[in-house]
Design a protein around this motif. Structure first.
Motif, PDB file in Angstrom:
ATOM      1  N   GLU A  41       1.284   2.870  10.794  1.00 35.29           N
ATOM      2  CA  GLU A  41       1.743   1.481  10.879  1.00 35.29           C
ATOM      3  C   GLU A  41       1.275   0.816  12.165  1.00 35.29           C
ATOM      4  O   GLU A  41       0.821  -0.341  12.155  1.00 35.29           O
TER       5      GLU A  41
ATOM      6  N   LYS B   3      -1.065  -2.586  12.329  1.00 33.83           N
ATOM      7  CA  LYS B   3      -0.615  -3.783  13.038  1.00 33.83           C
ATOM      8  C   LYS B   3      -1.596  -4.148  14.150  1.00 33.83           C
ATOM      9  O   LYS B   3      -1.887  -5.334  14.379  1.00 33.83           O
TER      10      LYS B   3
ATOM     11  N   GLU C 131      -0.518   3.313   1.657  1.00 35.91           N
ATOM     12  CA  GLU C 131      -0.868   2.209   0.773  1.00 35.91           C
ATOM     13  C   GLU C 131       0.158   1.083   0.858  1.00 35.91           C
ATOM     14  O   GLU C 131      -0.192  -0.100   0.820  1.00 35.91           O
ATOM     15  N   ALA C 132       1.435   1.432   0.976  1.00 33.80           N
ATOM     16  CA  ALA C 132       2.475   0.409   1.098  1.00 33.80           C
ATOM     17  C   ALA C 132       2.314  -0.370   2.404  1.00 33.80           C
ATOM     18  O   ALA C 132       2.447  -1.608   2.432  1.00 33.80           O
ATOM     19  N   LEU C 133       2.032   0.327   3.493  1.00 35.76           N
ATOM     20  CA  LEU C 133       1.852  -0.345   4.780  1.00 35.76           C
ATOM     21  C   LEU C 133       0.581  -1.179   4.785  1.00 35.76           C
ATOM     22  O   LEU C 133       0.531  -2.255   5.396  1.00 35.76           O
ATOM     23  N   LYS C 134      -0.435  -0.694   4.129  1.00 36.18           N
ATOM     24  CA  LYS C 134      -1.675  -1.468   4.043  1.00 36.18           C
ATOM     25  C   LYS C 134      -1.428  -2.809   3.359  1.00 36.18           C
ATOM     26  O   LYS C 134      -1.914  -3.848   3.802  1.00 36.18           O
ATOM     27  N   ALA C 135      -0.647  -2.793   2.279  1.00 39.44           N
ATOM     28  CA  ALA C 135      -0.309  -4.037   1.592  1.00 39.44           C
ATOM     29  C   ALA C 135       0.535  -4.946   2.484  1.00 39.44           C
ATOM     30  O   ALA C 135       0.375  -6.175   2.484  1.00 39.44           O
ATOM     31  N   LYS C 136       1.434  -4.346   3.270  1.00 40.07           N
ATOM     32  CA  LYS C 136       2.313  -5.123   4.143  1.00 40.07           C
ATOM     33  C   LYS C 136       1.514  -5.898   5.193  1.00 40.07           C
ATOM     34  O   LYS C 136       1.828  -7.067   5.489  1.00 40.07           O
ATOM     35  N   TYR C 137       0.504  -5.270   5.782  1.00 32.07           N
ATOM     36  CA  TYR C 137      -0.240  -5.883   6.879  1.00 32.07           C
ATOM     37  C   TYR C 137      -1.587  -6.465   6.444  1.00 32.07           C
ATOM     38  O   TYR C 137      -2.384  -6.883   7.295  1.00 32.07           O
TER      39      TYR C 137
ATOM     40  N   LYS D 149       2.853   6.094   1.476  1.00 29.40           N
ATOM     41  CA  LYS D 149       3.300   5.327   2.637  1.00 29.40           C
ATOM     42  C   LYS D 149       2.154   4.483   3.190  1.00 29.40           C
ATOM     43  O   LYS D 149       2.337   3.289   3.505  1.00 29.40           O
TER      44      LYS D 149
ATOM     45  N   THR E 208      -4.801  -8.425   5.532  1.00 33.95           N
ATOM     46  CA  THR E 208      -5.406  -9.719   5.862  1.00 33.95           C
ATOM     47  C   THR E 208      -6.492 -10.079   4.862  1.00 33.95           C
ATOM     48  O   THR E 208      -7.124 -11.131   4.984  1.00 33.95           O
TER      49      THR E 208
END
Length: 442
Positions: free
Chosen positions: A337, A341, A370-376, A368, A378
């Motif tokens: 993460e 970021k 892949e989920a964080l990649k979608a969250k951040y 985990k 661009t």
């Protein structure tokens, strides 16, 4: 070729303690280790990230001093550097390097210093494992080839950008529709010089269930003068000469097709995901305009990657410090993460199937990531999701790959520039050349 074993805790012992800074401090000073992989100053962003990571690691591990070295693996000077004592304590390798390094006893056996690795994709650790199950290095990144396509041209040609081709017949049909748009637009392009043609031909062969070389006792033999090889070359010839969907300009290399794609003049080509940023940064494209799909054919794809090994002359303390660095920088799920970021804050693309997240994890860690990649993200993650989700069999590069690719370039060039090329003769001649290259690989 990877054997597909899963990483098991039974194979590995003691890295989790190392990762938490449990290296034994040296009396009177720090444990000093040299590590390569630092980008040159001309690659300012990559160098900045490496140097920031080294400083952060040292802050978390005050008993270890990281001394970075520029450069990666150069097989021509590797043995000389080792013999002269100039090889780094922790050194970078491509997936094609470890087998020979292990056979020559040019890396440290680290099996008894490993434990608690996150779950890795099946087969990746095998590149660093000998036939007795002993481990000599760690994978840190992985890539695979796929189909890079222009979503804008797909839409203009009446094709669904969210449903890219999954077979070579579908690629052929899509290429014809895209070429019919006119104005110099090319439906499909491929590389054919500077060893890049042979590299792509290898990817084609894997995609239809073929191969460039097979094991033959202790050595290797060429294995493409057969129905699989003819299938690939016939398909290439049909798109070039029967359909006219590959354009008249041939003898292309990577920069040529990137320029065409960035200018909106190309529908599709084979590539690894690291081709996407140059389309934007160097050739004026937009991340919104591109998609990435698995290799058509569904039978396999060419994979590659990198990792690190430890100098065989390294002391036990240097081994522990080196493994701590590798685990912290490349194999620590808790840093995913923060890295994502950081890239987003620095206006770097996040959401592509490339760094800062290496495609090496499996199971819960991969979910985990892949989920964080979608969250951040661009960039539009969905444009590349079918590629990320694919589970194709991976084939590695052949031994002595660059010489093999040079021999295979002639096949691509002949089929793409000579309408009457004799495919059977070309295959036989290329196998002779490739067998010579394989024999030199040992």
């Amino acid at each position: 070729m990877a054997r597909g074993w899963r990483v098991t805790l039974g194979l590995l012992c003691c890295l989790s303690a190392v990762a938490c800074g449990a290296t034994a401090p040296r009396t009177g000073g720090k444990i000093v280790i040299t590590v390569n992989g630092q980008a040159p100053q001309t690659q300012a962003f990559e160098r900045r990230i490496f140097d920031e990571d080294a400083a952060a690691f040292e802050a978390a591990h005050p008993d270890i001093d990281i001394q970075p070295r520029e450069g990666f693996m150069d097989p021509k000077v590797f043995s000389a550097k080792l013999a002269s004592g100039q090889l780094e304590d922790v050194f970078y390798v491509y997936f094609t390097d470890p087998a020979q390094i292990i056979a020559r006893r040019q890396a440290k056996d680290i099996t008894d210093q490993l434990r608690g690795l996150p779950e890795l994709k099946p087969g990746l650790l095998d590149f660093f494992t000998d036939d007795k199950g002993r481990v000599y290095g760690l994978p840190t990144a992985n890539y695979s080839m796929g189909l890079l396509y222009n979503r804008v041209l797909f839409a203009r040609a009446g094709l669904d950008p969210d449903r890219p081709p999954t077979t070579w017949e579908e690629v052929r049909a899509a290429a014809k529709k895209i070429s019919a748009l006119g104005n110099g637009i090319v439906g499909f392009a491929d590389l054919s010089k500077n060893n890049q043609g042979g590299w792509h031909l290898t990817s084609w062969l894997y995609s239809v269930g073929g191969q460039v070389a097979r094991r033959d006792g202790a050595g290797w033999k060429a294995d493409f003068d057969n129905d699989k090889g003819r299938e690939v070359l016939r398909h290439l010839r049909d798109m070039r000469w029967t359909d006219g969907s590959m354009g008249d300009k041939q003898l292309l290399e990577a920069a040529d097709v990137q320029r065409m794609m960035g200018a909106g003049q190309l529908g599709m080509y084979l590539a690894a995901p690291d081709n996407i940023p140059p389309l934007v940064n160097q050739f004026g494209g937009s991340y919104n305009d591109y998609g990435m799909a698995p290799m058509p054919g569904g039978r396999g794809t060419l994979i590659g990657g990198e990792g690190y090994m430890i100098n065989p002359k390294a002391s036990p303390e240097k081994v522990r410090a080196g493994l701590a660095w590798l685990r912290w920088r490349y194999l620590d799920p808790d840093r995913i993460e923060g890295n994502l970021k950081r890239y987003a804050d620095l206006k770097q693309p996040v959401g592509l199937p490339i760094s800062p997240f290496s495609d090496i994890y499996a199971g819960a860690v991969r979910e985990k990531q892949e989920a964080l990649k979608a969250k951040y993200a661009t960039v539009p993650v969905r444009n590349y999701q079918s590629f990320v989700d694919a589970k194709l069999k991976g084939g590695v590069e052949p031994p002595n790959a660059q010489r093999v690719y040079a021999a295979l370039d002639s096949l691509m060039q002949a089929v793409l520039t000579d309408r009457g090329a004799d495919v059977d003769r070309l295959l036989a001649e290329a196998e002779t050349k490739v067998n010579s290259a394989l024999a030199q690989a040992g």
